[in-house]
Design an enzyme around this catalytic site. Sequence first.
Site, short mmCIF file in Angstrom:
data_model
loop_
_atom_site.label_atom_id
_atom_site.label_comp_id
_atom_site.label_asym_id
_atom_site.label_seq_id
_atom_site.Cartn_x
_atom_site.Cartn_y
_atom_site.Cartn_z
N ARG A 187 7.77 -11.01 5.13
CA ARG A 187 7.61 -10.90 6.57
C ARG A 187 8.50 -11.95 7.23
O ARG A 187 8.64 -13.07 6.73
CB ARG A 187 6.16 -11.16 7.00
CG ARG A 187 5.12 -10.41 6.18
CD ARG A 187 4.77 -9.05 6.75
NE ARG A 187 3.83 -8.37 5.87
CZ ARG A 187 2.51 -8.56 5.89
NH1 ARG A 187 1.99 -9.42 6.75
NH2 ARG A 187 1.71 -7.90 5.07
N HIS A 200 -5.93 -0.81 -4.14
CA HIS A 200 -6.26 0.35 -3.31
C HIS A 200 -7.10 1.31 -4.14
O HIS A 200 -6.74 1.67 -5.25
CB HIS A 200 -4.98 1.02 -2.81
CG HIS A 200 -4.18 0.12 -1.92
ND1 HIS A 200 -3.20 -0.72 -2.42
CD2 HIS A 200 -4.26 -0.12 -0.60
CE1 HIS A 200 -2.70 -1.43 -1.43
NE2 HIS A 200 -3.31 -1.08 -0.31
N HIS A 220 -8.64 -0.55 1.07
CA HIS A 220 -7.68 -1.63 0.82
C HIS A 220 -8.49 -2.89 0.55
O HIS A 220 -9.38 -3.22 1.33
CB HIS A 220 -6.77 -1.86 2.03
CG HIS A 220 -6.02 -0.66 2.48
ND1 HIS A 220 -4.64 -0.59 2.44
CD2 HIS A 220 -6.43 0.53 3.00
CE1 HIS A 220 -4.25 0.57 2.93
NE2 HIS A 220 -5.32 1.27 3.28
N LYS A 260 -12.32 -3.04 9.05
CA LYS A 260 -12.34 -3.82 7.82
C LYS A 260 -13.47 -4.83 7.83
O LYS A 260 -14.08 -5.10 8.87
CB LYS A 260 -11.01 -4.56 7.63
CG LYS A 260 -10.62 -5.45 8.80
CD LYS A 260 -9.27 -6.13 8.58
CE LYS A 260 -8.89 -6.98 9.78
NZ LYS A 260 -7.75 -7.85 9.52
N ASP A 310 -3.35 -7.31 -4.13
CA ASP A 310 -3.67 -6.03 -3.50
C ASP A 310 -4.33 -5.05 -4.47
O ASP A 310 -3.97 -5.00 -5.65
CB ASP A 310 -2.38 -5.38 -2.98
CG ASP A 310 -2.28 -5.44 -1.47
OD1 ASP A 310 -3.32 -5.61 -0.83
OD2 ASP A 310 -1.16 -5.32 -0.95
N GLN A 357 0.43 -10.78 -2.67
CA GLN A 357 -0.94 -10.37 -2.36
C GLN A 357 -1.63 -9.84 -3.61
O GLN A 357 -1.01 -9.17 -4.43
CB GLN A 357 -0.94 -9.28 -1.29
CG GLN A 357 -0.43 -9.74 0.07
CD GLN A 357 -0.43 -8.62 1.09
OE1 GLN A 357 0.12 -7.55 0.83
NE2 GLN A 357 -1.04 -8.85 2.24
N CYS A 381 0.79 -1.24 0.00
CA CYS A 381 0.00 0.00 0.00
C CYS A 381 0.83 1.29 0.00
O CYS A 381 0.46 2.24 -0.70
CB CYS A 381 -1.03 0.01 1.12
SG CYS A 381 -0.53 -0.69 2.68
#
Length: 648
Positions: free
Chosen positions: A369, A391, A519, A473, A389, A387, A340
């Site tokens: 991670r 946005h 997100h 979320k 992802d 991911q 992000c």
Amino acid sequence: MAEQITITFPDGTEKKYPKGTTGREIAASIAKGLAREALSITLDDEILGLDRPIEEDGTITINTWDSEDGKYTFWHSSAHVLAEAIQQLYPNAKFGIGPPIENGFYYDIDFGDQTVGHDDLEKIEDKMIEMARKKSEFDRVPVSKDKALDHYKEVGNEYKVDLIKDLEDGNITFYKQGDFTDLCRGPHIPHTGRIKAVKLTSLAGAYWRGNEENEQLTRIYGISFPKKKLLDQYIERVEEAKKRDHKKLGKELGIYMIDQMVGQGLPVWLPNGTVLRRTLEAFLREEQKKRGYKEVITPHIGNLELYRTSGHYPYYRESQYNPIDMEGGEDGYLLKPMNCPHHHRIYSNELRSYRDLPLRLAEFGSVYRYEQSGELNGLSRVRGFTQDDAHIYCTHDQLKDEIKNCIDLTELVFGTFDMPVDIRLSFRDDNEDKYGGEAEFWDRAEQEIKEVADEMELDYTIGRGEASFYGPKIDFIIRDAIGRKWQLGTVQVDYVMPERFDLTYVGSDNSKHRPVIIHRAPFGSMERFTSILIEHFAGDFPVWLSPKQVQIIPVSDDFNDYAFKCATALKEEDVRVEVDTRSEPIGGKIRDAETSKIPYMLIVGGDEESEGTVSVRRHKEGDIGTFDFSEFISNLTDEIDNKEVPEH
């Protein structure tokens, strides 16, 4: 007349009770059977024991075994019974923590000089049932901090002393059942006799408080049930889960590998797995394109200042790799923990107008991670993952429609794979240190999410304390073919990052305004989703997903040319097909294709070549008949195009 309180039930009805009424009494006022089945209550999102007096108005749910809060209470109490059994069998054992978990419970125990192994679990199970049959009540005892410390110093348990030091005086309680006393805030079931069946499932090492510099304790995992038949059903599901284990099937089907030279937790996608993953990506890309998303690509590392600005560096410091030092005094770089912040900088790359919004940026972006080696698990818990992802930058007026669009996309994704979905609205709790941004923005975002969920008539629960640090979320929790739950897709509303990154757009009034960010990630991560997908289908993927869709098997070398002619025609329709020309008996080739879980086998010989047909075998079904080859192609491409999902 005693002072009255108003109790609101889940269906919205209200009823007045005397102040100090207990959950047990409320359950009995509804039905005697409910009172017998009740395990605890949930009052305004807090789980309480049935005998706790209720002093104020509130919303109440009576928790039975069929509810998550009921199971939470049941398994919490079972952890105490485990500890009581351990105390009976190993009097010198010291206890750490023993919480309920998603499926059962565990307790961390220091056995000192004694060794406890898997061979001892059955003996401990028997002792637990013996303790449970005593029907000991769980008594709640408030204690002062000094008294609690004195107690555990006297018995020589340094782990409980360590825990108590962090607790606030006036909020400390012990729970007693039988001869066992534990530091615990509760709640618990009415008595131990509700526990009828127990299975201790595994042993593991666990460092105290997760710190590798601390003492390593023995963690005993278990699960318990109010009826023996429920344990039997659980054991059946466990055996089925073993057959579906993605680590086993991932290797057998050539999906991925973990190579020690590459690194633990860094999966390498093999050819079959790459086909599977690219097919999933193409499916989502097509849907995103229909909805106006623009795809971007960002680097695998970023300047440390980027993540300081976003807050990911301080908030997620423990799960990130160390920064990469740069020469010449330049600020360090960090392996990308989130996509992000990069997308926010893309938004800032040019001046935005309200006419440009909503701007929907999407990326299959790899992030990294640090996970402890003991927590790594195939594809489902890794150190490097991708991911899906996206946005969405929008105005406040556009927000609710954009949330609805995200929910619609996520439900489409899981519906395509025949995965039932549970929805949780994940809001913040009272621990303000866990979250960024202003309270008013949080309140607004939570209200908007709830309004959307109500307008779409979603069946949802609310999870306090489950929010991300930058916003509430919507979590999508899927249930696989054997009933296990997995938290995957998310839709998050973010008022914090626009402030942190000073994101603006020029409104119709020619003034600058803050956008709102959503997100969104339906799959969550490609690795974890694939692990779940393998287990959901037990490796028997729908034809459109299967890495190999058709295997053509000529009955002899004389018919290889016809087999390859058929293969060419299938490839022209983008079907993934191979011809098995090995000098093996045909029965062995069929068995190999069946073991490889290839959906269709085409057996071709003289009759098929002369008549332009194929003899078709379907995985797990066997021979389904002879078809004109053009008819087979038409049926197959329809099945692929419609993304049909067979029974699994």
